[in-house]
Design a protein around this motif. Structure first.
Motif, PDB file in Angstrom:
ATOM      1  N   GLY A 117       8.958  49.494  40.335  1.00  0.00           N
ATOM      2  CA  GLY A 117       7.574  49.157  40.051  1.00  0.00           C
ATOM      3  C   GLY A 117       7.366  47.682  39.780  1.00  0.00           C
ATOM      4  N   LYS A 118       8.397  46.997  39.369  1.00  0.00           N
ATOM      5  CA  LYS A 118       8.268  45.559  39.141  1.00  0.00           C
ATOM      6  C   LYS A 118       8.404  44.787  40.443  1.00  0.00           C
ATOM      7  N   GLY A 119       9.007  45.399  41.433  1.00  0.00           N
ATOM      8  CA  GLY A 119       9.164  44.734  42.720  1.00  0.00           C
ATOM      9  C   GLY A 119      10.352  43.806  42.760  1.00  0.00           C
ATOM     10  N   ARG A 120      10.674  43.381  43.952  1.00  0.00           N
ATOM     11  CA  ARG A 120      11.822  42.502  44.158  1.00  0.00           C
ATOM     12  C   ARG A 120      11.482  41.053  43.863  1.00  0.00           C
ATOM     13  N   LYS A 121      10.217  40.688  44.025  1.00  0.00           N
ATOM     14  CA  LYS A 121       9.789  39.299  43.878  1.00  0.00           C
ATOM     15  C   LYS A 121       8.829  39.167  42.703  1.00  0.00           C
TER      16      LYS A 121
END
Length: 182
Positions: A110-114
């Motif tokens: 949910g925080k993402g890769r970037k």
């Protein structure tokens, strides 16, 4: 040529920098040192009947973004970057994948890769002066932390991190950040 008539020159103070990431806005990284990344466009040779003529490149290449930060007493800021990097890599065994699925508290999902980030340059009075907005940061390096009790004076522990990103721009107001586009 433009008319430059700046008679009040104040030089940039090299004593205060902070970094905040959108994926972890509660953590402020107090920086010991930071380098604004390099930019290059390369060169393109345009052939002519007489000689090749160099022209500027057709796209910008950004150098890596390195930062050295003070590590907090609970190592929270260090651990956040470490967890981010570990989440970018595939699990090393099945138990890691199960932990992420069954324990949402520890999952990075949910925080993402970037993450976007804001580098704040402070004045000599520690007031925010200039902001650099970085788009799509990804950590690619995190230094070791050296614990050494042999030092006679107290030296606080610092960590280093290196990031790649899509682009960055300067602004003098946080309200301008929503207007930034590549």
């Amino acid at each position: 040529m433009s008319d430059i008539s700046n008679t009040n020159i104040n030089y940039l103070s090299p004593i205060g920098y902070r970094m905040v990431f959108s994926r972890m806005p509660q953590i402020i990284y107090d920086l010991q040192s930071v380098a604004l990344p390099s930019l290059s466009t390369g060169a393109v040779e345009v052939p002519t009947p007489f000689a090749s003529i160099p022209e500027g490149g057709d796209h910008i290449e950004y150098g890596a973004f390195p930062m050295n930060f003070m590590v907090d007493s609970q190592l929270i800021n260090y651990d956040e970057i470490m967890a981010w990097m570990q989440a970018l890599a595939p699990p090393t065994d099945y138990s890691q994948a199960v932990i992420d699925i069954n324990n949402p508290q520890k999952a990075i999902i949910g925080k993402g890769r970037k993450s976007d980030g804001i580098l704040t340059i402070l004045t000599a009075e520690n007031n925010a002066s200039i902001y650099y907005y970085f788009r799509d940061l990804v950590p690619v390096g995190l230094s070791e932390l050296i614990f050494d009790t042999r030092d006679e004076k107290i030296t606080y522990i610092t960590g280093s991190a290196k990031f790649i990103y899509s682009w960055f721009k300067r602004t003098t107001s946080l309200s301008q950040l929503s207007l930034l586009t590549p």
